[in-house]
Design a protein around this motif. Sequence first.
Motif, short mmCIF file in Angstrom:
data_model
loop_
_atom_site.label_atom_id
_atom_site.label_comp_id
_atom_site.label_asym_id
_atom_site.label_seq_id
_atom_site.Cartn_x
_atom_site.Cartn_y
_atom_site.Cartn_z
N GLN A 242 3.59 -6.12 -0.27
CA GLN A 242 3.59 -6.37 1.16
C GLN A 242 4.85 -7.16 1.46
O GLN A 242 4.94 -8.34 1.09
N ALA A 243 5.82 -6.53 2.11
CA ALA A 243 7.14 -7.14 2.24
C ALA A 243 7.66 -7.01 3.66
O ALA A 243 7.20 -6.18 4.44
N ALA A 244 8.64 -7.86 3.98
CA ALA A 244 9.29 -7.79 5.28
C ALA A 244 10.04 -6.46 5.40
O ALA A 244 10.71 -6.02 4.46
N TYR A 245 9.93 -5.83 6.54
CA TYR A 245 10.58 -4.54 6.76
C TYR A 245 12.09 -4.64 6.59
O TYR A 245 12.73 -3.72 6.07
N THR A 246 12.68 -5.77 6.99
CA THR A 246 14.13 -5.93 6.85
C THR A 246 14.57 -5.80 5.40
O THR A 246 15.63 -5.24 5.11
N GLY A 247 13.76 -6.30 4.49
CA GLY A 247 14.15 -6.32 3.08
C GLY A 247 14.08 -4.97 2.40
O GLY A 247 14.90 -4.66 1.53
N ILE A 248 13.10 -4.14 2.78
CA ILE A 248 12.92 -2.87 2.07
C ILE A 248 13.20 -1.66 2.95
O ILE A 248 12.94 -0.53 2.55
N ARG A 249 13.76 -1.89 4.12
CA ARG A 249 14.04 -0.78 5.04
C ARG A 249 14.87 0.31 4.37
O ARG A 249 14.55 1.51 4.49
N ARG A 250 15.92 -0.09 3.67
CA ARG A 250 16.80 0.91 3.06
C ARG A 250 16.06 1.73 2.01
O ARG A 250 16.35 2.92 1.81
N HIS A 251 15.10 1.13 1.31
CA HIS A 251 14.32 1.85 0.30
C HIS A 251 13.36 2.84 0.96
O HIS A 251 13.11 3.93 0.42
N LEU A 252 12.81 2.44 2.11
CA LEU A 252 11.93 3.35 2.83
C LEU A 252 12.73 4.53 3.38
O LEU A 252 12.27 5.68 3.35
N GLU A 253 13.93 4.25 3.88
CA GLU A 253 14.75 5.32 4.44
C GLU A 253 15.25 6.29 3.38
O GLU A 253 15.39 7.49 3.64
N SER A 254 15.50 5.77 2.17
CA SER A 254 16.00 6.63 1.09
C SER A 254 14.88 7.36 0.36
O SER A 254 15.14 8.30 -0.40
N GLY A 255 13.64 6.93 0.55
CA GLY A 255 12.52 7.52 -0.16
C GLY A 255 12.19 6.85 -1.47
O GLY A 255 11.27 7.26 -2.17
N ALA A 256 12.96 5.80 -1.81
CA ALA A 256 12.68 5.06 -3.05
C ALA A 256 11.35 4.32 -2.96
O ALA A 256 10.73 4.01 -3.98
N MET A 257 10.91 4.02 -1.72
CA MET A 257 9.59 3.43 -1.50
C MET A 257 8.95 4.15 -0.32
O MET A 257 9.63 4.74 0.52
N VAL A 258 7.62 4.07 -0.26
CA VAL A 258 6.85 4.74 0.78
C VAL A 258 5.92 3.72 1.43
O VAL A 258 5.26 2.95 0.73
N GLU A 259 5.87 3.73 2.76
CA GLU A 259 4.92 2.85 3.42
C GLU A 259 3.51 3.42 3.31
O GLU A 259 3.30 4.63 3.46
N VAL A 260 2.55 2.57 3.02
CA VAL A 260 1.14 2.98 2.94
C VAL A 260 0.33 2.11 3.90
O VAL A 260 0.75 1.01 4.27
N LEU A 261 -0.81 2.61 4.30
CA LEU A 261 -1.71 1.89 5.20
C LEU A 261 -0.95 1.29 6.39
O LEU A 261 -1.03 0.09 6.66
N PRO A 262 -0.21 2.12 7.15
CA PRO A 262 0.59 1.59 8.25
C PRO A 262 -0.23 0.94 9.36
O PRO A 262 0.30 0.14 10.14
N ASP A 263 -1.52 1.30 9.46
CA ASP A 263 -2.37 0.70 10.48
C ASP A 263 -3.00 -0.62 10.01
O ASP A 263 -3.74 -1.25 10.77
N LEU A 264 -2.70 -1.00 8.77
CA LEU A 264 -3.28 -2.22 8.21
C LEU A 264 -2.18 -3.13 7.65
O LEU A 264 -2.26 -3.63 6.54
N ARG A 265 -1.14 -3.29 8.44
CA ARG A 265 -0.03 -4.14 8.01
C ARG A 265 -0.44 -5.61 7.98
O ARG A 265 -1.27 -6.05 8.78
N PRO A 266 0.16 -6.38 7.06
CA PRO A 266 -0.15 -7.81 7.00
C PRO A 266 0.41 -8.56 8.21
O PRO A 266 1.21 -8.02 8.98
N GLU A 267 0.00 -9.81 8.33
CA GLU A 267 0.42 -10.62 9.48
C GLU A 267 1.93 -10.83 9.47
O GLU A 267 2.51 -11.19 8.44
N PRO A 268 2.60 -10.62 10.61
CA PRO A 268 4.04 -10.88 10.68
C PRO A 268 4.35 -12.34 10.38
O PRO A 268 3.52 -13.23 10.60
N LEU A 269 5.55 -12.60 9.89
CA LEU A 269 5.97 -13.95 9.52
C LEU A 269 6.73 -14.61 10.67
O LEU A 269 7.62 -14.01 11.27
#
Length: 301
Positions: A242-269
């Motif tokens: 469970q990580a900040a979107y800013t930190g792993i955005r590039r991995h999500l865009e490249s496909g190196a990581m995949v977002e799961v449970l998008p409707d159950l995101r943790p509390e924003p910081l």
Amino acid sequence: MHSLEHLRIFLRVAEMRSFSRAAESLGTQKGRASTVVRQLEEELGVRLLHRTTRNVKLTEDGRAFYQRARDLLSDFDSMSTMFAGDDVALRGRLRADLPTELARTTLVPALPGFMARYPELELELSGTDRQVDLVEEGFDCVLRIGPIGDETLIARPVGRLRMVNAASPVYLARHGTPLTLEDLRQQGHRTIDYSRTLGARPCGWEYPDGDGYATVPLPVALQVNSVQAYEAAGLAGLGLIQAAYTGIRRHLESGAMVEVLPDLRPEPLEVSLVVAHRRNLSRRVRVFMAWIEDVLAPYLD
């Protein structure tokens, strides 16, 4: 009356905790820096700095004098630019501290445009994940994530940093892609736990629950105490993160990581800009803080 130059020398020695490093940064001799501070101490009748063979550190009297000296120089800077328009160049030194990953992934990549607009600004950036001492370490402003922890500081809320649940495709191929909280248990998912103190009790998997947030315990594959290791463990397929979107955005865009449970995101910081005092913030500090808010705006909920 102490000259402004003498005050600047004292401030730089206090901030860098070294006569030699301070002198080098100011383009003067170590002996001159030492003489200036000694003369200040003699005129004031107090010791401003503790000196050891390794470094120097402000005394209690030194901290009080340091704060007043910074206020005086800030007043002078404000007077110098009180009739300046927005198109007048920013000058002088600005020292700021930023969270390591936020600096690396988001703020520093955006700096070329800022520095091209203000080429005469002397910018000093520190990247740490600890709570720095704004006064003793000489920071004009600090960007902090989470609780401030010091009621004497002035904090300006910036917003809430968006968080996401993610995993590597390799991990999901082994365990399956969870669609519900129950899937986390039934599919045998494991998490990477981030804690500043190794051996601390795992926080659990966070999810929205009614008007607040709750956690569900899941097996921990690995516990780490750095954001970089946390991200690397997720990329390596060791578990869910469970990580900040800013930190792993590039991995999500490249496909190196995949977002799961998008409707159950943790509390924003909570993200805040922090200064030692509200009085007489220089124009360069105000402009820099406004730039940070603009850069972070797309990533805040």
